[in-house]
Design an enzyme around this catalytic site. Structure first.
Site, mmCIF file in Angstrom:
data_model
loop_
_atom_site.group_PDB
_atom_site.id
_atom_site.type_symbol
_atom_site.label_atom_id
_atom_site.label_comp_id
_atom_site.label_asym_id
_atom_site.label_seq_id
_atom_site.Cartn_x
_atom_site.Cartn_y
_atom_site.Cartn_z
ATOM 1 N N LEU A 31 9.196 7.974 -3.689
ATOM 2 C CA LEU A 31 8.446 8.989 -2.938
ATOM 3 C C LEU A 31 7.410 9.690 -3.812
ATOM 4 C CD1 LEU A 31 11.417 10.578 -0.945
ATOM 5 C CD2 LEU A 31 9.989 8.606 -0.329
ATOM 6 N N ALA A 33 3.667 12.533 -3.399
ATOM 7 C CA ALA A 33 3.197 13.694 -2.640
ATOM 8 C C ALA A 33 2.800 13.322 -1.204
ATOM 9 C CB ALA A 33 2.026 14.341 -3.363
ATOM 10 N N GLY A 34 2.359 12.078 -0.998
ATOM 11 C CA GLY A 34 2.010 11.652 0.364
ATOM 12 C C GLY A 34 3.232 11.671 1.273
ATOM 13 N N HIS A 35 4.347 11.082 0.783
ATOM 14 C CA HIS A 35 5.586 11.099 1.578
ATOM 15 C C HIS A 35 6.040 12.549 1.819
ATOM 16 C CE1 HIS A 35 6.176 7.057 -0.488
ATOM 17 N NE2 HIS A 35 6.268 6.740 0.782
ATOM 18 N N GLN A 59 8.906 -7.694 5.119
ATOM 19 C CA GLN A 59 7.476 -7.419 5.141
ATOM 20 C C GLN A 59 6.785 -7.808 3.827
ATOM 21 O OE1 GLN A 59 8.268 -3.091 5.884
ATOM 22 N NE2 GLN A 59 6.500 -2.786 4.568
ATOM 23 N N LYS A 149 -3.094 6.406 5.084
ATOM 24 C CA LYS A 149 -3.479 5.465 4.015
ATOM 25 C C LYS A 149 -3.242 4.033 4.501
ATOM 26 C CE LYS A 149 -1.413 3.896 0.611
ATOM 27 N NZ LYS A 149 -1.079 2.510 0.237
ATOM 28 N N GLN A 153 -1.328 -0.352 9.581
ATOM 29 C CA GLN A 153 0.088 -0.225 9.951
ATOM 30 C C GLN A 153 0.250 0.803 11.076
ATOM 31 O OE1 GLN A 153 3.647 -0.135 7.247
ATOM 32 N NE2 GLN A 153 3.361 2.066 7.406
ATOM 33 N N SER A 185 0.110 6.268 -3.733
ATOM 34 C CA SER A 185 0.820 5.062 -3.310
ATOM 35 C C SER A 185 1.927 4.789 -4.314
ATOM 36 C CB SER A 185 -0.157 3.873 -3.296
ATOM 37 O OG SER A 185 0.563 2.651 -3.253
ATOM 38 N N ARG A 187 2.698 2.054 -5.306
ATOM 39 C CA ARG A 187 2.217 0.968 -6.178
ATOM 40 C C ARG A 187 1.337 1.491 -7.316
ATOM 41 N NH1 ARG A 187 2.633 -2.140 -1.060
ATOM 42 N NH2 ARG A 187 4.169 -3.767 -1.497
HETATM 43 O O1 PAF Z 1 4.983 2.281 5.074
HETATM 44 C C1 PAF Z 1 6.107 1.900 4.654
HETATM 45 O O2 PAF Z 1 6.646 2.463 3.697
HETATM 46 C C2 PAF Z 1 6.804 0.743 5.334
HETATM 47 O O3 PAF Z 1 5.900 -0.213 5.767
HETATM 48 C C3 PAF Z 1 7.723 1.187 6.492
HETATM 49 C C4 PAF Z 1 6.938 1.832 7.613
HETATM 50 C C5 PAF Z 1 8.769 2.155 5.968
HETATM 51 C C6 PAF Z 1 8.454 -0.028 7.079
HETATM 52 O O4 PAF Z 1 9.232 -0.668 6.116
#
Ligand code: PAF
Length: 284
Positions: A31, A33-35, A59, A149, A153, A185, A187
């Site tokens: 996690l 700051a965005g989350h 995914q 971001k 999705q 992110s 990443r």
């Molecule tokens: O954005 C994400 O972190 C993922 O794609 C999600 C929505 C949790 C689905 O696994």
């Protein structure tokens, strides 16, 4: 904060809480700051805040970063507790068998799934909608929050909710950025110090497009070519850099007659970063 690790326990935990307004933030952990901004918004909007942390194998493509995806669970759980999460769902797996026979698939011929990250990561959005559907079935939230971001999705999930008539309100939340503009992110953790310096040119290229549109450039090709030159000057080449309709994701040749957005994916070393920005044309 209660931490729950399997689906049956989640259902049992949620049962007495039904009837209260539930906001849900699905995540893959690590996690940032965005989350936390999604969780804070959820806290403002609902009585109960549920967060999930699950790195969804479906995914990730065969040569992607599933194995090295960061999983700092203790730190994530502490952040959730500090930010006011009521229930943290952290399952080992979300698929009842190793070989599920019923999954969701997007129409591969539709722009929504075939462009941008859909083209670059075949099957990615099928994996996303399948897992988000399972999570929605378990949590049954009133609201679910997603960051802008991951704009594509967000568009795909909105479409799933609409097409499958799911009773969940999707709440988009603005991208949170570092001081130099880089979109937060998980990443970003992969980047070396030198790569991190280079990464700031991604938002710079997008901001340049935004400014040029605001200053009266409406030709998408010209906007893209200028941003590509900015990236090339520091040795970067985008995997994609495109201007599309903000809702349908249809390609646009001009930014003055539809809600336009610029989208980028760019590799810095081994790390693939994505970002996007609205383009608001103004006749100068
Ligand atoms: O954005 C994400 O972190 C993922 O794609 C999600 C929505 C949790 C689905 O696994």
């Amino acid at each position: 904060m209660k931490i729950v690790t399997d689906s049956a326990e989640l259902r049992r935990g949620m049962a007495p809480l039904r009837g209260q307004k539930i906001a849900f933030v699905p995540t893959m952990g690590c996690l940032h700051a965005g989350h936390l901004s999604l969780i804070r918004r959820a806290r403002e909007l609902a009585y109960l805040v549920v967060v999930s942390i699950y790195v969804n194998p479906r995914q990730f493509g065969p040569n992607e970063d599933l194995d090295r995806y960061p999983r700092p669970f203790e730190r994530d759980a502490a952040l959730c507790a500090e930010t006011g999460v009521d229930l943290l769902f952290h399952p080992d797996s979300l698929y009842p068998t190793n070989d599920p026979q019923v999954t969701l698939t997007l129409n591969p011929a539709h722009t929504l799934s075939s462009c941008l990250c859909g083209a670059a990561r075949p099957g990615h959005f099928d994996g996303v909608v399948t897992v988000v559907n399972i999570l929605f079935n378990l949590v049954q939230p009133d609201l679910a929050l997603f960051g802008e971001k991951d704009w594509q999705q967000l568009a795909v999930i909105r479409r799933m909710v609409n097409d499958l008539q799911m009773a969940v309100e999707i709440v988009p939340c603005a991208t949170v950025r570092e001081a130099d503009g880089l979109a937060m992110s998980s990443r970003n953790h992969y980047l070396s110090a030198g790569e991190r310096q280079l990464a700031r040119h991604i938002p710079e290229a997008l901001q340049q497009m935004q400014q040029a549109a605001a200053d009266g450039t409406c030709d998408a090709h010209a906007l893209i070519a200028a941003a590509e030159r900015t990236l090339a000057a520091v040795g970067l080449t985008a995997e994609y850099l495109e201007i599309r309709h903000a809702e349908t994701l249809a390609p646009l040749t001009r930014v003055d007659d539809a809600p336009a957005r610029a989208f980028i994916a760019c590799r810095i070393g081994a790390t693939r970063l994505i970002d996007n920005i609205p383009l608001i044309f103004s006749r100068s």
